[in-house]
Motif scaffolding. Sequence first.
Motif, mmCIF file in Angstrom:
data_model
loop_
_atom_site.group_PDB
_atom_site.id
_atom_site.type_symbol
_atom_site.label_atom_id
_atom_site.label_comp_id
_atom_site.label_asym_id
_atom_site.label_seq_id
_atom_site.Cartn_x
_atom_site.Cartn_y
_atom_site.Cartn_z
ATOM 1 N N THR A 182 0.747 -1.107 0.023
ATOM 2 C CA THR A 182 -0.018 0.009 0.098
ATOM 3 C C THR A 182 0.702 1.138 0.087
ATOM 4 N N ILE A 223 -6.490 0.786 -0.179
ATOM 5 C CA ILE A 223 -5.926 1.865 -0.732
ATOM 6 C C ILE A 223 -7.115 2.847 -0.824
ATOM 7 N N SER A 232 2.083 11.052 -1.901
ATOM 8 C CA SER A 232 3.050 11.837 -0.920
ATOM 9 C C SER A 232 4.253 12.362 -1.334
ATOM 10 N N THR A 242 0.387 5.139 -1.668
ATOM 11 C CA THR A 242 0.553 6.151 -1.205
ATOM 12 C C THR A 242 1.666 6.980 -1.060
ATOM 13 N N MET A 288 -7.791 6.495 1.151
ATOM 14 C CA MET A 288 -7.837 7.847 0.833
ATOM 15 C C MET A 288 -9.036 8.527 0.979
#
Length: 274
Positions: free
Chosen positions: A67, A232, A75, A71, A236
Amino acid sequence: MLDVGLTEALTLIGILVVTGAIAGIISGLLGVGGGIVIVPVLFFVFIGLDIEEEVRMHVAVGTSLATIIFTGFMSARSHWKKGSVDTDLLKRWGPAVAFGVIVGTVIGGNVSGEVLTIVFAVVAALVAINMAFKPSEASQKREMPKSPLKELLGTIIGLFSVMMGIGGGTLSVPILSFFAYPIRKAVGTASAIGLIIAIPGTIGYIWFGLGVEDLPPFSLGYVNLAGLIAIIPASMLTAPLGARIAHSISPAALRYCFAAFLALTSIRMITSVL
Protein backbone atom coordinates in the motif's frame (compact mmCIF):
# COMPACT_ATOMS: atom_id res chain seq x y z
CA MET A 1 -4.39 -20.53 0.28
CA LEU A 2 -7.49 -21.14 2.42
CA ASP A 3 -10.64 -22.44 0.72
CA VAL A 4 -13.51 -19.98 1.24
CA GLY A 5 -17.01 -19.59 -0.10
CA LEU A 6 -18.60 -16.45 -1.50
CA THR A 7 -19.97 -15.36 1.87
CA GLU A 8 -16.60 -15.72 3.58
CA ALA A 9 -14.83 -13.90 0.73
CA LEU A 10 -17.28 -10.98 0.86
CA THR A 11 -16.94 -10.83 4.64
CA LEU A 12 -13.15 -10.71 4.36
CA ILE A 13 -13.28 -7.92 1.77
CA GLY A 14 -15.75 -5.98 3.91
CA ILE A 15 -13.47 -6.25 6.94
CA LEU A 16 -10.52 -5.07 4.87
CA VAL A 17 -12.47 -2.05 3.61
CA VAL A 18 -13.26 -1.13 7.22
CA THR A 19 -9.56 -1.64 8.02
CA GLY A 20 -8.62 0.84 5.30
CA ALA A 21 -11.21 3.32 6.53
CA ILE A 22 -9.94 3.12 10.11
CA ALA A 23 -6.35 3.40 8.94
CA GLY A 24 -7.21 6.47 6.87
CA ILE A 25 -8.92 8.25 9.76
CA ILE A 26 -6.11 7.52 12.20
CA SER A 27 -3.45 8.41 9.64
CA GLY A 28 -5.12 11.72 8.87
CA LEU A 29 -5.69 12.42 12.55
CA LEU A 30 -2.15 11.62 13.68
CA GLY A 31 -0.22 12.66 10.57
CA VAL A 32 1.61 9.33 10.23
CA GLY A 33 2.15 6.93 7.37
CA GLY A 34 -0.47 4.24 6.97
CA GLY A 35 1.89 1.36 7.73
CA ILE A 36 2.13 2.03 11.43
CA VAL A 37 -1.67 1.76 11.52
CA ILE A 38 -2.36 -0.85 8.82
CA VAL A 39 0.03 -3.50 10.17
CA PRO A 40 -1.48 -3.84 13.66
CA VAL A 41 -5.06 -3.56 12.38
CA LEU A 42 -4.44 -6.30 9.78
CA PHE A 43 -2.65 -8.35 12.43
CA PHE A 44 -5.69 -8.28 14.73
CA VAL A 45 -8.09 -8.86 11.82
CA PHE A 46 -6.11 -11.98 10.88
CA ILE A 47 -6.30 -13.18 14.48
CA GLY A 48 -10.09 -12.81 14.33
CA LEU A 49 -10.16 -14.75 11.06
CA ASP A 50 -8.04 -17.55 12.59
CA ILE A 51 -5.22 -17.07 10.09
CA GLU A 52 -2.25 -19.19 11.10
CA GLU A 53 0.09 -17.45 13.55
CA GLU A 54 3.15 -18.31 11.46
CA VAL A 55 1.98 -16.24 8.47
CA ARG A 56 -0.35 -13.54 9.83
CA MET A 57 2.37 -11.00 10.67
CA HIS A 58 4.24 -11.65 7.42
CA VAL A 59 1.09 -10.94 5.40
CA ALA A 60 0.28 -7.84 7.45
CA VAL A 61 3.78 -6.47 6.82
CA GLY A 62 3.88 -7.41 3.13
CA THR A 63 0.43 -5.98 2.42
CA SER A 64 1.25 -2.76 4.24
CA LEU A 65 4.44 -2.29 2.21
CA ALA A 66 2.44 -2.76 -1.00
CA THR A 67 0.00 0.00 0.00
CA ILE A 68 2.91 2.34 0.73
CA ILE A 69 4.05 2.10 -2.90
CA PHE A 70 0.86 3.87 -3.96
CA THR A 71 0.33 6.25 -1.05
CA GLY A 72 4.05 6.99 -0.79
CA PHE A 73 4.29 7.91 -4.46
CA MET A 74 1.43 10.40 -4.15
CA SER A 75 2.93 11.88 -1.00
CA ALA A 76 6.47 12.09 -2.41
CA ARG A 77 5.24 13.75 -5.60
CA SER A 78 3.32 16.34 -3.59
CA HIS A 79 6.33 17.14 -1.39
CA TRP A 80 8.61 17.22 -4.44
CA LYS A 81 6.44 19.87 -6.09
CA LYS A 82 6.65 21.96 -2.93
CA GLY A 83 10.43 21.64 -2.82
CA SER A 84 10.46 19.84 0.52
CA VAL A 85 12.44 16.78 -0.59
CA ASP A 86 16.15 17.08 0.26
CA THR A 87 17.71 15.43 -2.79
CA ASP A 88 21.23 15.73 -1.36
CA LEU A 89 20.29 13.83 1.78
CA LEU A 90 18.32 11.35 -0.32
CA LYS A 91 21.39 10.65 -2.48
CA ARG A 92 23.57 10.09 0.59
CA TRP A 93 21.02 8.06 2.53
CA GLY A 94 19.36 6.22 -0.36
CA PRO A 95 21.99 3.49 -0.89
CA ALA A 96 22.30 2.90 2.86
CA VAL A 97 18.51 2.68 3.27
CA ALA A 98 18.29 0.31 0.28
CA PHE A 99 20.99 -1.91 1.79
CA GLY A 100 19.10 -2.03 5.07
CA VAL A 101 15.91 -2.91 3.17
CA ILE A 102 17.61 -5.82 1.42
CA VAL A 103 18.99 -7.18 4.68
CA GLY A 104 15.71 -6.61 6.51
CA THR A 105 13.66 -8.26 3.77
CA VAL A 106 15.83 -11.38 3.84
CA ILE A 107 15.57 -11.52 7.62
CA GLY A 108 11.84 -10.74 7.66
CA GLY A 109 11.07 -13.31 4.98
CA ASN A 110 12.77 -16.10 6.90
CA VAL A 111 12.17 -15.48 10.61
CA SER A 112 9.05 -16.58 12.47
CA GLY A 113 5.94 -14.46 12.76
CA GLU A 114 6.65 -14.09 16.47
CA VAL A 115 9.97 -12.37 15.75
CA LEU A 116 8.32 -9.87 13.37
CA THR A 117 5.60 -9.20 15.93
CA ILE A 118 8.15 -8.54 18.69
CA VAL A 119 10.20 -6.25 16.42
CA PHE A 120 7.10 -4.21 15.59
CA ALA A 121 5.93 -4.06 19.20
CA VAL A 122 9.32 -3.00 20.60
CA VAL A 123 9.99 -0.30 17.98
CA ALA A 124 6.41 0.97 18.27
CA ALA A 125 6.90 1.28 22.03
CA LEU A 126 10.12 3.27 21.51
CA VAL A 127 8.39 5.60 19.06
CA ALA A 128 5.53 6.02 21.55
CA ILE A 129 7.97 7.02 24.28
CA ASN A 130 9.64 9.48 21.91
CA MET A 131 6.29 11.05 21.03
CA ALA A 132 5.09 11.21 24.64
CA PHE A 133 8.28 12.80 25.97
CA LYS A 134 9.36 14.72 22.86
CA PRO A 135 11.40 17.77 23.88
CA SER A 136 10.24 21.25 22.97
CA GLU A 137 11.49 23.11 19.91
CA ALA A 138 13.79 25.07 22.20
CA SER A 139 15.86 21.98 22.92
CA GLN A 140 19.56 21.89 22.22
CA LYS A 141 20.52 21.95 18.55
CA ARG A 142 22.52 18.97 17.32
CA GLU A 143 24.41 18.56 14.07
CA MET A 144 23.80 15.66 11.71
CA PRO A 145 26.43 12.95 12.28
CA LYS A 146 29.28 12.46 9.82
CA SER A 147 30.02 9.34 7.78
CA PRO A 148 29.84 6.43 8.46
CA LEU A 149 27.35 7.04 11.31
CA LYS A 150 25.01 8.87 8.94
CA GLU A 151 24.94 5.88 6.61
CA LEU A 152 24.51 3.52 9.56
CA LEU A 153 21.38 5.42 10.59
CA GLY A 154 20.03 5.05 7.05
CA THR A 155 20.69 1.32 7.12
CA ILE A 156 18.92 0.97 10.46
CA ILE A 157 15.90 2.90 9.14
CA GLY A 158 15.66 0.64 6.09
CA LEU A 159 16.17 -2.59 8.01
CA PHE A 160 13.61 -2.01 10.76
CA SER A 161 11.07 -0.25 8.54
CA VAL A 162 10.85 -3.15 6.09
CA MET A 163 10.56 -5.64 8.95
CA MET A 164 7.73 -3.57 10.41
CA GLY A 165 5.93 -2.85 7.13
CA ILE A 166 6.17 0.91 7.51
CA GLY A 167 7.47 3.77 5.38
CA GLY A 168 10.40 5.93 6.30
CA GLY A 169 8.54 8.60 8.25
CA THR A 170 7.94 6.78 11.52
CA LEU A 171 11.67 6.34 12.13
CA SER A 172 13.42 8.90 9.92
CA VAL A 173 11.37 11.96 10.96
CA PRO A 174 12.10 11.52 14.72
CA ILE A 175 15.78 10.87 13.92
CA LEU A 176 16.08 13.93 11.67
CA SER A 177 14.14 16.04 14.17
CA PHE A 178 16.56 14.97 16.90
CA PHE A 179 19.32 16.58 14.85
CA ALA A 180 17.27 19.78 14.46
CA TYR A 181 16.55 19.07 10.79
CA PRO A 182 13.77 21.29 9.33
CA ILE A 183 10.52 19.44 9.90
CA ARG A 184 9.03 20.14 6.46
CA LYS A 185 12.08 18.73 4.70
CA ALA A 186 12.23 15.83 7.13
CA VAL A 187 8.64 14.84 6.30
CA GLY A 188 9.09 15.41 2.56
CA THR A 189 12.33 13.46 2.37
CA ALA A 190 10.82 10.66 4.47
CA SER A 191 8.04 10.24 1.91
CA ALA A 192 10.65 9.55 -0.77
CA ILE A 193 12.52 7.20 1.56
CA GLY A 194 9.24 5.32 1.94
CA LEU A 195 9.37 4.38 -1.74
CA ILE A 196 12.94 3.11 -1.39
CA ILE A 197 11.66 0.89 1.41
CA ALA A 198 8.32 -0.20 -0.03
CA ILE A 199 9.19 -1.23 -3.60
CA PRO A 200 11.99 -3.75 -2.95
CA GLY A 201 10.34 -4.75 0.33
CA THR A 202 7.09 -5.67 -1.41
CA ILE A 203 8.93 -7.67 -4.07
CA GLY A 204 10.86 -9.51 -1.36
CA TYR A 205 7.77 -10.39 0.68
CA ILE A 206 6.03 -11.67 -2.44
CA TRP A 207 9.06 -13.82 -3.28
CA PHE A 208 9.54 -15.31 0.18
CA GLY A 209 5.81 -16.00 0.50
CA LEU A 210 5.39 -17.92 -2.74
CA GLY A 211 4.35 -21.50 -2.06
CA VAL A 212 3.76 -20.92 1.65
CA GLU A 213 0.71 -22.74 2.99
CA ASP A 214 -2.22 -21.37 5.03
CA LEU A 215 -2.07 -17.87 3.55
CA PRO A 216 -5.26 -15.75 3.66
CA PRO A 217 -7.45 -15.88 0.53
CA PHE A 218 -6.34 -13.75 -2.45
CA SER A 219 -2.68 -13.63 -1.42
CA LEU A 220 0.31 -13.30 -3.73
CA GLY A 221 3.14 -14.46 -1.55
CA TYR A 222 2.92 -12.45 1.65
CA VAL A 223 0.93 -9.66 -0.03
CA ASN A 224 -2.83 -9.93 0.30
CA LEU A 225 -4.31 -8.52 -2.92
CA ALA A 226 -7.79 -8.18 -1.44
CA GLY A 227 -6.35 -6.12 1.38
CA LEU A 228 -4.36 -4.01 -1.05
CA ILE A 229 -7.37 -3.25 -3.26
CA ALA A 230 -9.68 -2.60 -0.32
CA ILE A 231 -7.36 -0.54 1.87
CA ILE A 232 -6.00 2.00 -0.62
CA PRO A 233 -9.28 3.65 -1.78
CA ALA A 234 -10.89 3.41 1.66
CA SER A 235 -7.93 5.04 3.41
CA MET A 236 -7.71 7.79 0.77
CA LEU A 237 -11.41 8.59 1.25
CA THR A 238 -11.32 8.76 5.05
CA ALA A 239 -7.92 10.40 5.60
CA PRO A 240 -9.34 13.93 5.01
CA LEU A 241 -11.87 13.28 7.80
CA GLY A 242 -9.04 12.50 10.20
CA ALA A 243 -7.19 15.59 9.02
CA ARG A 244 -10.25 17.79 9.70
CA ILE A 245 -10.53 16.34 13.20
CA ALA A 246 -6.82 17.00 13.73
CA HIS A 247 -7.29 20.73 13.12
CA SER A 248 -9.64 20.95 16.09
CA ILE A 249 -7.17 19.29 18.48
CA SER A 250 -3.99 20.79 19.91
CA PRO A 251 -0.63 19.45 18.61
CA ALA A 252 0.25 18.21 22.10
CA ALA A 253 -3.01 16.28 22.34
CA LEU A 254 -2.38 14.73 18.94
CA ARG A 255 1.13 13.70 19.99
CA TYR A 256 -0.17 12.04 23.16
CA CYS A 257 -2.96 10.37 21.19
CA PHE A 258 -0.41 8.88 18.80
CA ALA A 259 1.79 7.75 21.70
CA ALA A 260 -1.17 6.12 23.46
CA PHE A 261 -2.23 4.33 20.27
CA LEU A 262 1.25 2.92 19.70
CA ALA A 263 1.71 1.97 23.35
CA LEU A 264 -1.58 0.07 23.49
CA THR A 265 -0.80 -1.60 20.16
CA SER A 266 2.64 -2.63 21.40
CA ILE A 267 1.24 -4.11 24.63
CA ARG A 268 -1.49 -6.00 22.77
CA MET A 269 0.93 -7.46 20.25
CA ILE A 270 3.36 -8.56 22.95
CA THR A 271 0.58 -10.26 24.89
CA SER A 272 -0.55 -12.08 21.72
CA VAL A 273 2.93 -13.60 21.47
CA LEU A 274 3.08 -14.54 25.13
